[in-house]
Design an enzyme around this catalytic site. Structure first.
Site, PDB file in Angstrom:
ATOM      1  N   ASN A 103       0.813  -1.173   0.165  1.00 28.29           N
ATOM      2  CA  ASN A 103       0.251   0.064  -0.172  1.00 28.29           C
ATOM      3  C   ASN A 103       0.609   1.468  -0.247  1.00 28.29           C
ATOM      4  O   ASN A 103       0.313   1.697  -0.919  1.00 28.29           O
ATOM      5  CB  ASN A 103      -0.840  -0.120   1.397  1.00 28.29           C
ATOM      6  CG  ASN A 103      -0.290  -0.345   2.291  1.00 28.29           C
ATOM      7  OD1 ASN A 103       0.795  -0.688   2.313  1.00 28.29           O
ATOM      8  ND2 ASN A 103      -1.610   0.048   3.250  1.00 28.29           N
ATOM      9  N   SER A 124       3.815  -9.175  -3.236  1.00 29.09           N
ATOM     10  CA  SER A 124       4.143  -9.777  -4.742  1.00 29.09           C
ATOM     11  C   SER A 124       3.350  -8.968  -5.484  1.00 29.09           C
ATOM     12  O   SER A 124       3.991  -9.148  -6.617  1.00 29.09           O
ATOM     13  CB  SER A 124       3.457 -10.871  -4.543  1.00 29.09           C
ATOM     14  OG  SER A 124       3.526 -12.068  -3.530  1.00 29.09           O
ATOM     15  N   GLY A 160       1.275  -4.992   7.241  1.00 22.47           N
ATOM     16  CA  GLY A 160       0.432  -6.163   6.472  1.00 22.47           C
ATOM     17  C   GLY A 160      -0.495  -6.241   7.743  1.00 22.47           C
ATOM     18  O   GLY A 160      -1.535  -6.059   8.527  1.00 22.47           O
ATOM     19  N   SER A 161      -1.062  -7.518   7.278  1.00 23.77           N
ATOM     20  CA  SER A 161      -2.920  -8.130   7.668  1.00 23.77           C
ATOM     21  C   SER A 161      -2.541  -8.636   9.145  1.00 23.77           C
ATOM     22  O   SER A 161      -1.855  -9.243   9.054  1.00 23.77           O
ATOM     23  CB  SER A 161      -3.293  -8.238   6.460  1.00 23.77           C
ATOM     24  OG  SER A 161      -2.574 -10.143   6.171  1.00 23.77           O
ATOM     25  N   GLU A 173       3.645  -4.246  12.561  1.00 21.92           N
ATOM     26  CA  GLU A 173       2.518  -3.339  12.357  1.00 21.92           C
ATOM     27  C   GLU A 173       1.353  -3.259  11.636  1.00 21.92           C
ATOM     28  O   GLU A 173       2.037  -3.899  10.170  1.00 21.92           O
ATOM     29  CB  GLU A 173       3.465  -1.794  11.682  1.00 21.92           C
ATOM     30  CG  GLU A 173       2.662  -0.621  11.537  1.00 21.92           C
ATOM     31  CD  GLU A 173       1.447  -0.341  11.277  1.00 21.92           C
ATOM     32  OE1 GLU A 173       0.055  -1.179  11.090  1.00 21.92           O
ATOM     33  OE2 GLU A 173       1.612  -0.072   9.603  1.00 21.92           O
ATOM     34  N   CYS A 199      -3.523   1.793   6.222  1.00 19.11           N
ATOM     35  CA  CYS A 199      -3.514   1.372   8.119  1.00 19.11           C
ATOM     36  C   CYS A 199      -4.468   2.354   9.007  1.00 19.11           C
ATOM     37  O   CYS A 199      -5.228   1.650   9.599  1.00 19.11           O
ATOM     38  CB  CYS A 199      -2.804   0.860   8.143  1.00 19.11           C
ATOM     39  SG  CYS A 199      -0.674   1.708   8.954  1.00 19.11           S
TER      40      CYS A 199
HETATM   41  P1  NDP Z   1      -0.861  -9.222   3.350  1.00 15.40           P
HETATM   42  O1  NDP Z   1      -0.984  -8.777   4.964  1.00 15.40           O
HETATM   43  O2  NDP Z   1      -1.146 -10.461   2.859  1.00 15.40           O
HETATM   44  O3  NDP Z   1       0.562  -8.819   2.293  1.00 15.40           O
HETATM   45  C1  NDP Z   1       1.163  -8.149   3.621  1.00 15.40           C
HETATM   46  C2  NDP Z   1       2.508  -8.878   3.476  1.00 15.40           C
HETATM   47  O4  NDP Z   1       2.522 -10.091   3.742  1.00 15.40           O
HETATM   48  C3  NDP Z   1       3.644  -8.939   1.852  1.00 15.40           C
HETATM   49  O5  NDP Z   1       4.482  -8.947   1.796  1.00 15.40           O
HETATM   50  C4  NDP Z   1       2.653 -10.774   1.936  1.00 15.40           C
HETATM   51  O6  NDP Z   1       3.164 -11.774   0.841  1.00 15.40           O
HETATM   52  C5  NDP Z   1       2.901 -10.989   3.257  1.00 15.40           C
HETATM   53  N1  NDP Z   1       2.022 -12.407   3.660  1.00 15.40           N
HETATM   54  C6  NDP Z   1       0.696 -13.000   3.491  1.00 15.40           C
HETATM   55  N2  NDP Z   1       0.393 -13.711   4.191  1.00 15.40           N
HETATM   56  C7  NDP Z   1       2.290 -14.293   5.046  1.00 15.40           C
HETATM   57  C8  NDP Z   1       2.113 -14.991   5.629  1.00 15.40           C
HETATM   58  N3  NDP Z   1       1.239 -16.034   6.165  1.00 15.40           N
HETATM   59  N4  NDP Z   1       3.184 -15.499   6.186  1.00 15.40           N
HETATM   60  C9  NDP Z   1       4.654 -14.712   5.733  1.00 15.40           C
HETATM   61  N5  NDP Z   1       4.356 -13.275   5.376  1.00 15.40           N
HETATM   62  C10 NDP Z   1       2.678 -13.205   4.351  1.00 15.40           C
HETATM   63  O7  NDP Z   1      -1.908  -8.336   3.163  1.00 15.40           O
HETATM   64  P2  NDP Z   1      -2.651  -8.409   1.632  1.00 15.40           P
HETATM   65  O8  NDP Z   1      -1.744  -7.630   0.233  1.00 15.40           O
HETATM   66  O9  NDP Z   1      -3.352  -9.859   1.490  1.00 15.40           O
HETATM   67  O10 NDP Z   1      -3.664  -7.695   2.187  1.00 15.40           O
HETATM   68  C11 NDP Z   1      -5.161  -7.537   2.162  1.00 15.40           C
HETATM   69  C12 NDP Z   1      -5.431  -6.677   3.820  1.00 15.40           C
HETATM   70  O11 NDP Z   1      -3.682  -6.960   4.756  1.00 15.40           O
HETATM   71  C13 NDP Z   1      -5.818  -5.821   3.672  1.00 15.40           C
HETATM   72  O12 NDP Z   1      -7.498  -5.980   3.071  1.00 15.40           O
HETATM   73  C14 NDP Z   1      -5.815  -4.479   4.988  1.00 15.40           C
HETATM   74  O13 NDP Z   1      -6.512  -5.131   5.697  1.00 15.40           O
HETATM   75  C15 NDP Z   1      -4.223  -5.501   5.542  1.00 15.40           C
HETATM   76  N6  NDP Z   1      -3.070  -5.006   5.086  1.00 15.40           N
HETATM   77  C16 NDP Z   1      -2.703  -3.902   5.493  1.00 15.40           C
HETATM   78  C17 NDP Z   1      -1.340  -3.370   5.652  1.00 15.40           C
HETATM   79  C18 NDP Z   1      -1.468  -2.305   6.616  1.00 15.40           C
HETATM   80  O14 NDP Z   1      -0.555  -1.318   6.660  1.00 15.40           O
HETATM   81  N7  NDP Z   1      -0.765  -2.334   8.114  1.00 15.40           N
HETATM   82  C19 NDP Z   1      -1.249  -2.791   4.636  1.00 15.40           C
HETATM   83  C20 NDP Z   1      -1.556  -3.879   3.334  1.00 15.40           C
HETATM   84  C21 NDP Z   1      -2.406  -5.215   3.726  1.00 15.40           C
HETATM   85  P3  NDP Z   1       2.815 -11.865  -0.235  1.00 15.40           P
HETATM   86  O15 NDP Z   1       2.043 -10.504  -1.896  1.00 15.40           O
HETATM   87  O16 NDP Z   1       4.127 -12.865  -0.726  1.00 15.40           O
HETATM   88  O17 NDP Z   1       1.167 -12.696  -0.165  1.00 15.40           O
END
Ligand code: NDP
Length: 453
Positions: free
Chosen positions: A130, A156, A205-206, A227, A261
């Protein structure tokens, strides 16, 4: 790795994923680089960080365009993001000496006792799409300057950003191996965390990814920073300047096309100003221009991926089915690209998706409350605790309420934002640990106690 421009649905040139052997070689390079990097003087590391900041300033547009192409961020937001990355580089280049200075502690005895701040080794950073530059620099500027090396596993859908960030450090003159991007999927992460050459891990991330990474880091006894998501309250009290709150609230909800976020997600409005606020807010939300993210006049670009847009749409639909009133928006735009309009839902049931979950798109949930006690109750009735914003003409009242909101930060009469000088992070399911400021640079250091008798 396949990449799709979310504004045009055009498939971009794929970027090769790293093989296991390439990942292994990168980890080995990170370890080797750490051996000499940690012994460089802090002044040398600060000079290189300042050079990274200068590189970002000199080539702002080049980097911004990569983000816009890969994840659809409006170009003006992308340029602001690159400039903010330069700011965080400047900040730590200027402040690292003070932040990492020995901390003398006077003990009872005559011994000299102090805490020194030493690096810990290669740190893995798992980052989201993001803010594809900012989230990485927020980690890398302090962590590298403290003497660690960094390995980035970026989302990715933004491998081009990952490669561009590697380029920033190369062009700035960093030694090979100090910062590297691993072009791998999330399935490779647990194996990397289990590698005992990795000494720390940070994820933005999520919540789902946070649980997986936190568990793996715990298993390996690695220090970690998480975070995660948020569903920040935006509280409008009865004495607030309603027009300003509606204008800033619109920006707070729709920044980065709603994919932030710390976006304001739950608008909790005192009933005395509810009608006036909702009218002004809908007018503001409907006034935004949505379209081509390369156009400087665009306020809202596409959502970064189709599946994410579909998730947002489904959350809105389920909220309306549960009794919410759709005031504006609520349907994907009928055009090429993953465009979702600014959306406002009122009468949101607390147990509906928009009441309970994080909505990662330009959709606002609005609640009416009879008094400030209820406002705080509704604000805290969330699994998340990242940020928050309170609007009132009475600053003492705002400050008092700010202390009662369960979150990592609260802003009174301002939207929630990150700032290199201030700590940033969450509580509850928004994660743990702090980034930025002095706390951020101390997240990945050994705070070593030294006693000299
Ligand atoms: P993800 O949490 O899936 O992705 C964030 C990062 O984590 C990416 O590099 C992803 O890799 C990696 N990742 C995902 N799953 C795993 C795992 N099981 N183990 C290790 N690494 C992992 O976010 P999404 O892109 O799917 O977005 C979905 C939701 O995440 C959004 O709707 C939002 O709620 C939240 N989000 C929150 C953010 C924030 O700033 N707090 C930022 C982005 C998302 P890969 O891309 O290869 O899956």
């Amino acid at each position: 790795m396949e990449r799709v421009n979310p504004a045009t649905e055009t498939v971009l040139d794929p970027i090769d994923e790293h093989t296991d052997a390439a990942t292994e070689a990168a980890i080995e390079r990170s370890v080797a680089a750490y051996e000499t990097w940690r012994d460089r003087s802090l002044s040398q590391r600060r000079t290189l960080l300042a050079a990274a900041g200068a590189e970002l300033r000199e080539n702002t547009t080049e980097y911004a365009e990569i983000a816009t192409r890969e994840m659809g961020k409006p170009i003006t937001d992308a340029i602001a993001e690159i400039e903010k990355c330069a700011w965080v580089c400047d900040h730590y280049a200027e402040q690292a000496d003070a932040y990492l200075a020995d901390e003398v502690i006077r003990s009872e005895s005559h011994a000299k006792t102090f805490v020194s701040h030493e690096p810990i080794g290669p740190v893995l950073a798992i980052m989201p799409w993001n803010y594809p530059f900012w989230q990485v620099f927020r980690f890398a500027a302090p962590a590298l300057t403290a003497g660690n090396t960094g390995l980035l596993k970026h989302a990715s859908n933004v491998p081009g950003c990952a490669k561009a960030i590697e380029r920033v450090f190369e062009r700035a003159g960093y030694p090979r191996g100090v910062f590297q991007s691993l072009i791998v999927g999330s399935d490779a992460i647990s194996g990397i965390i289990e590698d005992d050459r990795i000494r720390g891990v940070t994820l933005t991330g999520s919540e789902r990814a946070g649980r997986a990474v936190g568990a793996a880091a715990g298993q390996e006894l690695l220090p970690s920073v998480l975070e995660l998501g948020g569903s920040d309250p935006f509280i409008v009290l009865d004495d607030a300047d309603v027009e300003t709150a509606a204008r800033v609230g619109t920006r707070a909800r729709t920044l980065n096309s709603g994919q932030s976020c710390i976006a304001a997600k739950r608008f909790i409005v005192h009933e005395a100003v509810y009608d006036a606020f909702v009218d002004a807010f809908i007018t503001q939300m409907e006034s935004l221009s949505i379209g081509d993210p390369t156009d400087e006049a665009t306020d809202i670009g596409p959502q970064a991926r189709k599946d994410l847009m579909d998730d947002v749409h489904e959350q809105i639909q389920r909220t309306v089915e549960a009794g919410g009133t759709l005031e504006t928006g609520g349907e994907p735009l009928d055009r090429e690209g993953y465009f979702y309009p600014p959306t406002v839902v009122t009468d949101v049931p607390h147990d509906s998706p928009m009441g309970r979950e994080e909505v990662f798109g330009p959709a606002a949930a609005v609640f009416s409350v009879p008094d400030e006690e209820t406002a705080v109750e509704v604000a805290n009735d969330s699994a998340y605790g990242l940020g928050g914003s309170i609007w009132t003409a009475d600053l003492d009242r705002g400050e008092e309420l700010a202390r009662r909101v369960e979150s990592g930060c609260v802003f009174v009469n301002e939207l929630t934002k990150s700032d290199p000088r201030l700590p940033f992070g969450g509580v509850k399911q928004s994660g743990y640990g702090r980034e930025l400021s002095e706390q951020g640079i101390k997240s990945f250091v050994n705070e070593k106690t030294v006693w000299v008798q």
